[in-house]
Enzyme design. Structure first.
Site, short mmCIF file in Angstrom:
data_model
loop_
_atom_site.label_atom_id
_atom_site.label_comp_id
_atom_site.label_asym_id
_atom_site.label_seq_id
_atom_site.Cartn_x
_atom_site.Cartn_y
_atom_site.Cartn_z
N ARG A 168 -5.96 5.99 -7.43
CA ARG A 168 -5.66 7.42 -7.43
C ARG A 168 -5.63 7.97 -8.86
O ARG A 168 -6.20 9.03 -9.14
CB ARG A 168 -4.33 7.67 -6.71
N LEU B 196 0.86 -1.17 0.00
CA LEU B 196 0.00 0.00 0.00
C LEU B 196 0.91 1.22 0.00
O LEU B 196 2.00 1.20 0.57
CB LEU B 196 -0.90 0.03 1.25
N ASP B 197 0.46 2.30 -0.63
CA ASP B 197 1.24 3.53 -0.60
C ASP B 197 1.42 3.99 0.84
O ASP B 197 0.61 3.68 1.72
CB ASP B 197 0.52 4.63 -1.39
N LYS B 198 2.45 4.77 1.07
CA LYS B 198 2.77 5.26 2.41
C LYS B 198 1.55 5.84 3.11
O LYS B 198 1.27 5.51 4.27
CB LYS B 198 3.88 6.31 2.33
#
Length: 319
Positions: free
Chosen positions: A237, A136-138
């Site tokens: 996104r 997962l992105d930060k």
């Protein structure tokens, strides 16, 4: 050092891509440099033959990896709190907080999920990337599955490649949607900004499909549910920005801050203070790779995202 053995069929949507590029997509648990070195060493075969990293694929070939694995970067275990929702002998499922980087990298040499996992279970050092099979992105929160054994690791990677792991997200986007939909648009690295992904054509991008459903509509925003048919970097996104409904707070794809006309001071303060993409991996479902039982997990959105939703609901009710 441990043996690495994988056998997998090249997905049809990788047709036309180079072997090294396809391998990076098929085996994301290994770095591109490591995969390329295995190809050059002859540790990777395509339909039984050793080929060059730049060999173009047709899709449907069988790739075999027989290599030896050495640690790429020595990582120190670190006592970082983990919200573990399930753990057995083969895997664990955790709820990652926003702000926690998954893998060490430029600017994040430590303090990552990988460091935390090594502290939690030392034997994860024997697995690629401490058992992490997806990311997962930060600043995206939510559920992740981590392998604890090599058989589980191999099986989970194959399941992710076949899209057999169900991942569901909640997101807050700009714009008052009237219905859900599907975004089917290839994704690839942005031609100029290397930090971003972008919608590309079929020759330069990889197939990416996002299904989204409207949950709640506010005056100028919406709460949606997203289900991934594919799992590309920054997929939700980029796709939602592509259809002119970027995620609230997204620093890369969100565009300018949008404040509804006549918004209350509380809503203005909440929107201005929300400085990450409003995205949470709320549900994860799969068949256990060893026990072959169906498993499903859910995690509520974190407090900051719940406060954002509450502020939008309050504003809509007063309109």
């Amino acid at each position: 050092m441990s043996a690495v053995q994988h056998r997998a069929q090249v997905p049809l949507d990788e047709a036309g891509r180079r072997l090294d590029q396809a391998l990076a997509a098929m085996f994301p648990q290994y770095s591109r440099s490591r995969l390329s070195s295995w190809v050059r060493e002859g540790a990777v075969t395509v339909d039984g033959a050793v080929v060059a990293p730049k060999q173009r694929l047709q899709g449907g070939e069988w790739v075999q990896i027989d290599a030896r694995l050495e640690d790429e970067v020595p990582l120190a275990p670190q006592a970082i709190a983990l919200d573990i929702r399930h753990e057995d002998d083969d895997l664990l499922v955790l709820n990652k907080p926003a702000g926690l980087v998954v893998h060490p990298g430029a600017g994040n040499a430590d303090g990552t999920l990988q460091n935390a996992l090594l502290h939690h279970y030392a034997r994860l050092a024997e697995l690629p990337r401490a058992g992490i099979v997806h990311r997962l992105d930060k600043d995206t929160s939510g559920l992740m599955v981590v392998a604890k054994t090599l058989p589980a690791h191999t099986a989970l990677v194959a399941m992710l490649s076949r899209h057999d792991v169900q991942r569901q997200y909640a997101a807050v986007v700009r714009g008052a949607l009237v219905a859900g939909g599907t975004v089917d648009a290839p994704l690839g690295r942005h031609p100029v900004d290397r930090l971003r992904q972008a919608v590309r054509n079929e020759d330069t991008g990889k197939r990416a499909v996002t299904h989204y459903r409207l949950r709640e509509r506010y005056r100028a925003h919406s709460l949606i549910q997203c289900n991934l048919e594919t799992g590309r970097t920054h997929q939700i996104r980029v796709h939602m920005a592509h259809v002119q409904h970027p995620l609230v707070g997204d620093p890369l794809y969100g565009g300018h801050l949008h404040l509804p006309k006549g918004a209350s001071e509380h809503l203005v303060e909440t929107l201005r203070g929300f400085r990450r993409q409003a995205l949470h991996a709320e549900r994860l479902a799969f068949v256990h790779p060893i026990r072959e039982v169906e498993m499903a997990f859910e995690a509520d959105a974190p407090e900051d995202m719940q406060n954002l939703i509450a502020a939008l609901r309050e504003d809509a009710a007063q309109a």
